[in-house]
Write an enzyme that holds these catalytic residues in place. Structure first.
Site, PDB file in Angstrom:
ATOM      1  N   ARG A  65       2.258   8.636  -6.660  1.00  0.00           N
ATOM      2  CA  ARG A  65       1.844   9.946  -7.192  1.00  0.00           C
ATOM      3  C   ARG A  65       2.133  10.215  -8.663  1.00  0.00           C
ATOM      4  O   ARG A  65       2.010  11.368  -9.092  1.00  0.00           O
ATOM      5  CB  ARG A  65       2.467  11.080  -6.355  1.00  0.00           C
ATOM      6  N   ASP A 105       0.841   2.667   3.800  1.00  0.00           N
ATOM      7  CA  ASP A 105      -0.035   3.717   3.277  1.00  0.00           C
ATOM      8  C   ASP A 105       0.769   5.006   3.098  1.00  0.00           C
ATOM      9  O   ASP A 105       0.323   6.097   3.462  1.00  0.00           O
ATOM     10  CB  ASP A 105      -1.259   3.954   4.182  1.00  0.00           C
ATOM     11  N   HIS A 121       0.821  -1.212   0.000  1.00  0.00           N
ATOM     12  CA  HIS A 121       0.000   0.000   0.000  1.00  0.00           C
ATOM     13  C   HIS A 121       0.859   1.267   0.000  1.00  0.00           C
ATOM     14  O   HIS A 121       1.195   1.802   1.047  1.00  0.00           O
ATOM     15  CB  HIS A 121      -0.907  -0.038   1.246  1.00  0.00           C
ATOM     16  N   HIS A 147       2.473  14.234   0.915  1.00  0.00           N
ATOM     17  CA  HIS A 147       1.988  15.559   0.507  1.00  0.00           C
ATOM     18  C   HIS A 147       3.073  16.547   0.895  1.00  0.00           C
ATOM     19  O   HIS A 147       3.808  16.313   1.864  1.00  0.00           O
ATOM     20  CB  HIS A 147       0.689  15.897   1.237  1.00  0.00           C
ATOM     21  N   ASN A 154      -4.982   6.220  -7.125  1.00  0.00           N
ATOM     22  CA  ASN A 154      -5.563   7.569  -7.008  1.00  0.00           C
ATOM     23  C   ASN A 154      -4.588   8.654  -7.452  1.00  0.00           C
ATOM     24  O   ASN A 154      -4.271   9.566  -6.712  1.00  0.00           O
ATOM     25  CB  ASN A 154      -6.089   7.836  -5.590  1.00  0.00           C
ATOM     26  N   HIS A 214       1.508   5.187  -2.242  1.00  0.00           N
ATOM     27  CA  HIS A 214       1.010   6.164  -3.225  1.00  0.00           C
ATOM     28  C   HIS A 214       2.222   6.903  -3.804  1.00  0.00           C
ATOM     29  O   HIS A 214       2.749   7.799  -3.156  1.00  0.00           O
ATOM     30  CB  HIS A 214       0.076   7.175  -2.553  1.00  0.00           C
ATOM     31  N   HIS A 233      -5.794  -0.598   6.115  1.00  0.00           N
ATOM     32  CA  HIS A 233      -5.790   0.226   7.331  1.00  0.00           C
ATOM     33  C   HIS A 233      -7.012   0.090   8.247  1.00  0.00           C
ATOM     34  O   HIS A 233      -7.801   1.012   8.389  1.00  0.00           O
ATOM     35  CB  HIS A 233      -5.546   1.701   6.996  1.00  0.00           C
TER      36      HIS A 233
HETATM   37  C1  NCD Z   1      -4.260   8.621   0.847  1.00  0.00           C
HETATM   38  C2  NCD Z   1      -3.635   9.552  -0.191  1.00  0.00           C
HETATM   39  O1  NCD Z   1      -3.169  10.656   0.157  1.00  0.00           O
HETATM   40  O2  NCD Z   1      -3.557   9.171  -1.355  1.00  0.00           O
HETATM   41  N1  NCD Z   1      -4.504   9.380   2.020  1.00  0.00           N
HETATM   42  C3  NCD Z   1      -4.651   8.908   3.283  1.00  0.00           C
HETATM   43  O3  NCD Z   1      -4.969   9.704   4.169  1.00  0.00           O
HETATM   44  N2  NCD Z   1      -4.430   7.642   3.573  1.00  0.00           N
HETATM   45  C4  NCD Z   1      -5.485   7.954   0.332  1.00  0.00           C
HETATM   46  C5  NCD Z   1      -5.901   6.739   1.143  1.00  0.00           C
HETATM   47  O4  NCD Z   1      -5.174   5.745   1.208  1.00  0.00           O
HETATM   48  O5  NCD Z   1      -6.992   6.710   1.721  1.00  0.00           O
HETATM   49 ZN    ZN Z   2      -3.700   4.726   0.890  1.00  0.00          ZN
HETATM   50 ZN    ZN Z   3      -7.191   4.507   2.245  1.00  0.00          ZN
END
Ligand code: NCD
Ligand code: ZN
Ligand code: ZN
Ligand code: ZN
Length: 402
Positions: free
Chosen positions: A63, A269, A59, A273, A93, A61, A198
Site C-alpha cells: 500500500r 494476497d 503476492h 483495508h 496497485n 499489497h 489466486h
Molecule cells: C487486492 C487489493 O486489495 O489490492 N484485492 C483483492 O481482493 N485481492 C487486489 C487483487 O489482488 O486483486
Molecule cells: Zn492481490
Molecule cells: Zn488479484
C-alpha cells in the site's frame, strides 16, 4: 556481522527427517552438517523444532505510496516476520500505480524500512506503458489485471496484453475464467513465463490440467483453501475479496490440485483495508493473510491434509524457482540465511488484537491453529522470536535469469 549457529535443527532432507547444525556467516548459510565445531558469537538451540526455508510470499499489497493508511512497509513487514515470511513480492496497485521506472525507484526508497526481504512486480497500464516496462530492471514480473479488482489497473485490450507479455521478463496475472484461458493462450503465443494468481475454480483447474506447460505456474491463496462461499454470510465484508469465495466443491478441487502439484505456490494476497472500510456499506475487496498463511498450512499438516515437504515446496522452493530469486528457497551453503523455526505443537488462537498488520483484523479471527512459527531469521538476523519483533532492515532481492 557475527556468526550465528542454529543447533539441532530438524530438517526434511529428501522426504526424511534429519538433525543438522546450520552455521550462518555474513547473512549467508555457510555450513549445514551433522556436527559443527565452532564458537559462534550467537547460538540458537532449535532442539525438537523443524527449521524450514523462510516463506517467500509472491503476492502482497503493502500500500505504499498513497494508501499507507491501510498498511506500510514497517507494519506489513512486521506482519510478515510474525508469520514466518522472510521475502515478499509487492504488487503495483498503489497510488499512483507502479507504471513508470521513476515510480518504481520511489517505491524502492519506501521499502527500505522493511524488516523482511522484498521485490516488486511492475504494473501494466491500459494506456500502454510498454516503453516503461522495457526499461524496468530488477523486477519480478509485470502484473497484468485482466479482471476488475481493487485499484483501477484493468487491461482488456488483447493486442495490448500480447504486447505486454512480449516485452516483459515474465507476467503475473489476475485472470479469472475466460481471462485465465486468454492469459494461458497468450503465454503460449509469446513463449513467455506466466504466474497465475489466486486460481479458485474447479473448472479453471480442469482447464489448466490440460493446458498448463512448464512456463506456467499457479498460485492458491490461504483464504480460498480454508474458506468457501458458505462462510460469506458470517464474515460479511471480511469475506469479500477478488476472486470471490467459491463453493465447497471448488475448495476440494483446489486442495487436490495443491497435493497433486498442479498448484505450484501459495501466496497470501495480503490485501489490507481498514476495519471501517470493511464494515461500510460497500466494502473494498481484499483480506489480510501474512500472519496466518503458514499457521493455517501447519494446522493442515497436523490434520494430515498436507506434508511438510509439500508445504516447503509451495512456500519457498517453488516461489524462488518461479521468479528466479537468487540464493533463496533452500537451506544450503551459499544461500541467504532466511529461515523459519517452527513449533508444530503450539496451539494458539488467531486474535485480531494481536496482529501486526496496520488494519488489525483477519478473516480467521478466533480460529485455533496448531503449528506456529517460533522464530524468523532474515539475512542471519533474528527478526521475530516468541512474539517479539526486532526491527532490523532487510534487502531487496536479486534475480537470476528465468
Ligand atoms: C487486492 C487489493 O486489495 O489490492 N484485492 C483483492 O481482493 N485481492 C487486489 C487483487 O489482488 O486483486
Ligand atoms: Zn492481490
Ligand atoms: Zn488479484
Ligand atoms: Zn481508504
Amino acid at each position: 556481522m557475527t556468526r550465528l549457529l542454529v543447533r539441532n535443527a530438524r530438517m526434511v532432507v529428501k522426504g526424511r527427517p534429519v538433525i543438522r547444525q546450520i552455521l550462518i556467516d555474513q547473512g549467508r548459510i555457510s555450513r549445514v552438517a551433522v556436527r559443527i565445531k565452532v564458537d559462534a558469537e550467537r547460538n540458537l538451540n532449535a532442539e525438537g523444532n523443524f527449521v524450514i526455508p523462510g516463506v517467500i510470499d509472491p503476492h502482497v499489497h503493502f500500500r505504499e505510496p498513497g494508501l499507507n493508511h491501510k498498511e506500510d512497509w514497517m507494519t506489513g513487514s512486521r506482519a510478515a516476520a510474525a508469520g514466518g515470511v522472510t521475502t515478499v513480492l509487492d504488487m503495483p496497485n498503489v497510488k499512483p500505480p507502479t507504471f513508470t521506472v521513476k515510480r518504481l525507484q520511489k517505491k524502492r526508497a519506501l521499502a527500505s524500512t522493511s524488516i523482511v526481504n522484498y521485490g516488486f512486480h511492475f504494473g501494466a497500464s491500459a494506456q500502454d506503458n510498454t516503453s516503461e516496462i522495457r526499461k524496468a530492471r530488477g523486477v519480478a514480473s509485470t502484473k497484468v489485471y485482466m479482471n476488475s479488482t481493487t485499484g483501477n489497473l484493468l487491461v482488456e485490450d488483447i493486442e495490448l496484453i500480447r504486447k505486454i507479455f512480449s516485452c516483459s521478463r515474465m507476467v503475473t496475472a489476475h485472470a479469472e475464467e475466460q481471462q485465465l484461458e486468454d492469459a494461458v493462450r497468450i503465454s503460449k503465443e509469446t513463449n513467455k513465463r506466466l504466474y497465475l494468481c489466486h486460481v479458485t475454480l474447479a473448472k479453471e483447474l480442469a482447464f489448466l490440467k490440460r493446458a498448463k506447460n512448464r512456463h506456467m505456474f499457479c498460485e492458491a491463496t490461504p483464504h480460498h483453501l480454508f474458506l468457501s462461499s458458505k462462510d460469506e454470510k458470517k464474515l460479511r465484508g471480511f469475506g469479500m475479496m477478488k476472486p470471490v469465495l467459491k463453493s465447497e466443491k471448488d475448495r476440494r478441487a483446489l486442495w487436490a490440485a495443491v497435493n497433486r502439484g498442479l498448484i505450484d505456490a501459495v501466496g497470501s494476497d495480503h490485501a489490507p483495508h481498514l476495519l471501517d472500510e470493511k464494515k461500510s456499506a460497500a466494502p473494498p475487496s481484499g483480506v489480510t493473510g501474512l500472519e496466518t498463511m503458514l499457521p493455517l498450512l501447519l494446522d493442515a499438516f497436523n490434520k494430515r491434509n498436507i506434508s511438510l515437504s509439500r508445504i516447503v515446496e509451495l512456500t519457498s522452493r517453488n516461489p524462488a524457482r518461479i521468479f528466479g530469486l537468487r540464493n533463496k528457497g533452500s537451506i544450503s551453503p551459499g544461500y541467504d540465511a532466511d529461515l523459519c523455526i517452527l513449533d508444530l505443537n503450539m496451539k494458539k488462537k488467531v486474535r485480531n488484537d494481536e496482529l501486526h498488520t496496520k488494519c488489525g483484523w483477519s478473516p480467521f479471527d478466533g480460529w485455533i491453529l496448531k503449528g506456529w512459527p517460533m522464530a524468523t531469521i532474515v539475512n542471519g538476523n533474528i527478526v521475530f522470536e516468541k512474539g517479539d519483533i526486532f526491527d532490523i532492515k532487510a534487502k531487496e532481492v536479486e534475480y537470476d535469469e528465468v
